[in-house]
Structure formats: C-alpha cells, structure tokens
Motif scaffolding. Structure first.
Motif, PDB file in Angstrom:
ATOM      1  N   THR A  57     -57.764 -92.335  50.322  1.00 58.58           N
ATOM      2  CA  THR A  57     -56.968 -93.238  49.795  1.00 58.58           C
ATOM      3  C   THR A  57     -55.609 -92.831  50.287  1.00 58.58           C
ATOM      4  OG1 THR A  57     -56.620 -92.456  47.432  1.00 58.58           O
ATOM      5  CG2 THR A  57     -58.619 -93.904  48.065  1.00 58.58           C
ATOM      6  N   PRO A  58     -54.530 -93.942  50.490  1.00 57.18           N
ATOM      7  CA  PRO A  58     -53.163 -93.463  50.577  1.00 57.18           C
ATOM      8  C   PRO A  58     -52.717 -92.600  49.293  1.00 57.18           C
ATOM      9  CG  PRO A  58     -53.464 -95.730  51.223  1.00 57.18           C
ATOM     10  CD  PRO A  58     -54.801 -95.403  50.523  1.00 57.18           C
ATOM     11  N   ALA A  59     -53.098 -92.885  48.169  1.00 52.18           N
ATOM     12  CA  ALA A  59     -52.778 -92.116  46.807  1.00 52.18           C
ATOM     13  C   ALA A  59     -53.287 -90.702  47.119  1.00 52.18           C
ATOM     14  CB  ALA A  59     -53.124 -92.692  45.777  1.00 52.18           C
ATOM     15  N   GLY A  60     -54.649 -90.463  47.413  1.00 52.28           N
ATOM     16  CA  GLY A  60     -55.023 -89.058  47.852  1.00 52.28           C
ATOM     17  C   GLY A  60     -54.242 -88.368  48.625  1.00 52.28           C
ATOM     18  N   LEU A  61     -54.141 -88.919  49.691  1.00 51.06           N
ATOM     19  CA  LEU A  61     -53.264 -88.283  50.801  1.00 51.06           C
ATOM     20  C   LEU A  61     -51.945 -87.792  50.390  1.00 51.06           C
ATOM     21  CD1 LEU A  61     -52.818 -87.301  53.747  1.00 51.06           C
ATOM     22  CD2 LEU A  61     -52.411 -89.635  54.603  1.00 51.06           C
ATOM     23  N   ALA A  62     -51.445 -88.872  49.660  1.00 44.59           N
ATOM     24  CA  ALA A  62     -49.864 -88.374  49.173  1.00 44.59           C
ATOM     25  C   ALA A  62     -49.930 -87.465  47.994  1.00 44.59           C
ATOM     26  CB  ALA A  62     -49.231 -89.745  48.467  1.00 44.59           C
ATOM     27  N   GLU A  63     -51.120 -87.399  47.526  1.00 43.60           N
ATOM     28  CA  GLU A  63     -51.170 -86.119  46.318  1.00 43.60           C
ATOM     29  C   GLU A  63     -51.562 -84.927  46.819  1.00 43.60           C
ATOM     30  OE1 GLU A  63     -53.950 -84.952  42.861  1.00 43.60           O
ATOM     31  OE2 GLU A  63     -53.957 -86.944  43.174  1.00 43.60           O
ATOM     32  N   ALA A  64     -52.167 -84.936  48.327  1.00 40.52           N
ATOM     33  CA  ALA A  64     -52.572 -83.867  48.767  1.00 40.52           C
ATOM     34  C   ALA A  64     -51.034 -82.979  49.619  1.00 40.52           C
ATOM     35  CB  ALA A  64     -53.503 -83.972  50.072  1.00 40.52           C
ATOM     36  N   ASP A 116     -55.761 -81.392  56.783  1.00 35.93           N
ATOM     37  CA  ASP A 116     -56.837 -80.903  55.945  1.00 35.93           C
ATOM     38  C   ASP A 116     -57.463 -81.972  54.932  1.00 35.93           C
ATOM     39  OD1 ASP A 116     -56.493 -78.283  56.878  1.00 35.93           O
ATOM     40  OD2 ASP A 116     -55.783 -77.587  54.859  1.00 35.93           O
ATOM     41  N   HIS A 117     -56.738 -83.110  54.572  1.00 34.49           N
ATOM     42  CA  HIS A 117     -57.345 -84.268  53.970  1.00 34.49           C
ATOM     43  C   HIS A 117     -58.121 -84.789  54.993  1.00 34.49           C
ATOM     44  CE1 HIS A 117     -57.394 -87.289  50.867  1.00 34.49           C
ATOM     45  NE2 HIS A 117     -56.995 -88.178  51.769  1.00 34.49           N
ATOM     46  N   ARG A 118     -57.978 -85.289  56.102  1.00 37.82           N
ATOM     47  CA  ARG A 118     -58.459 -85.840  57.034  1.00 37.82           C
ATOM     48  C   ARG A 118     -59.870 -85.207  57.223  1.00 37.82           C
ATOM     49  NH1 ARG A 118     -60.434 -85.454  61.908  1.00 37.82           N
ATOM     50  NH2 ARG A 118     -59.220 -83.924  62.564  1.00 37.82           N
ATOM     51  N   VAL A 119     -59.912 -83.786  57.368  1.00 38.01           N
ATOM     52  CA  VAL A 119     -60.977 -83.182  57.599  1.00 38.01           C
ATOM     53  C   VAL A 119     -62.042 -82.887  56.482  1.00 38.01           C
ATOM     54  CG1 VAL A 119     -62.040 -80.686  58.160  1.00 38.01           C
ATOM     55  CG2 VAL A 119     -60.174 -81.847  59.493  1.00 38.01           C
ATOM     56  N   LEU A 120     -61.539 -82.740  55.171  1.00 38.41           N
ATOM     57  CA  LEU A 120     -62.260 -82.405  53.725  1.00 38.41           C
ATOM     58  C   LEU A 120     -62.541 -83.677  53.136  1.00 38.41           C
ATOM     59  CD1 LEU A 120     -60.149 -79.352  52.821  1.00 38.41           C
ATOM     60  CD2 LEU A 120     -62.289 -79.312  54.095  1.00 38.41           C
ATOM     61  N   THR A 121     -62.129 -84.892  53.411  1.00 39.73           N
ATOM     62  CA  THR A 121     -62.226 -85.975  52.599  1.00 39.73           C
ATOM     63  C   THR A 121     -63.036 -86.971  53.345  1.00 39.73           C
ATOM     64  OG1 THR A 121     -60.093 -85.448  51.431  1.00 39.73           O
ATOM     65  CG2 THR A 121     -61.041 -87.747  51.032  1.00 39.73           C
ATOM     66  N   PRO A 122     -64.324 -87.307  52.831  1.00 40.69           N
ATOM     67  CA  PRO A 122     -64.900 -88.419  53.419  1.00 40.69           C
ATOM     68  C   PRO A 122     -64.116 -89.483  53.685  1.00 40.69           C
ATOM     69  CG  PRO A 122     -66.180 -87.357  51.643  1.00 40.69           C
ATOM     70  CD  PRO A 122     -64.777 -86.898  51.669  1.00 40.69           C
TER      71      PRO A 122
END
Length: 56
Positions: free
Chosen positions: A29-36, A18-24
């Motif tokens: 960022t690694p932190a954004g992925l970790a938070e997701a 979902d992070h890959r698809v929804l986030t440009p």
C-alpha cells in the motif's frame, strides 16, 4: 534538481526496492511504502521534521 541530498535519495531508493521485493504486491500500500521509507531514513540517522507550514 530537488535540493535533496544524494544520500537521502539513495536511502529512499533502497527502501522502495526492499519494499517492492519483500512485500507481496497484493499487500503493498502507499502507506506501507511511506512507512518503510520513513523507517529507513530514521534508522540511517536522518531526522524527519516539518520546517514550514504550507497549509496542508
């Protein structure tokens, strides 16, 4: 294998996808992925706790 339950791995995989698809890509960022991942785990009923100190 890792000792991590398959259900946890499935939730993590869903969060990553979902992070890959929804986030440009330029905003990912690694932190954004970790938070997701953490958000998906908690919203799925998993508890995030530290069980032992490893010096980190």
């Amino acid at each position: 294998m890792s000792g991590v339950p398959d259900t946890v791995l499935s939730v993590i995989a869903a969060a990553i996808e979902d992070h890959r698809v929804l986030t440009p890509p330029d905003q990912s960022t690694p932190a954004g992925l970790a938070e997701a991942i953490a958000t998906y785990l908690v919203s799925s009923g998993w508890s995030l706790t530290r069980t032992a100190s490893t010096g980190a």
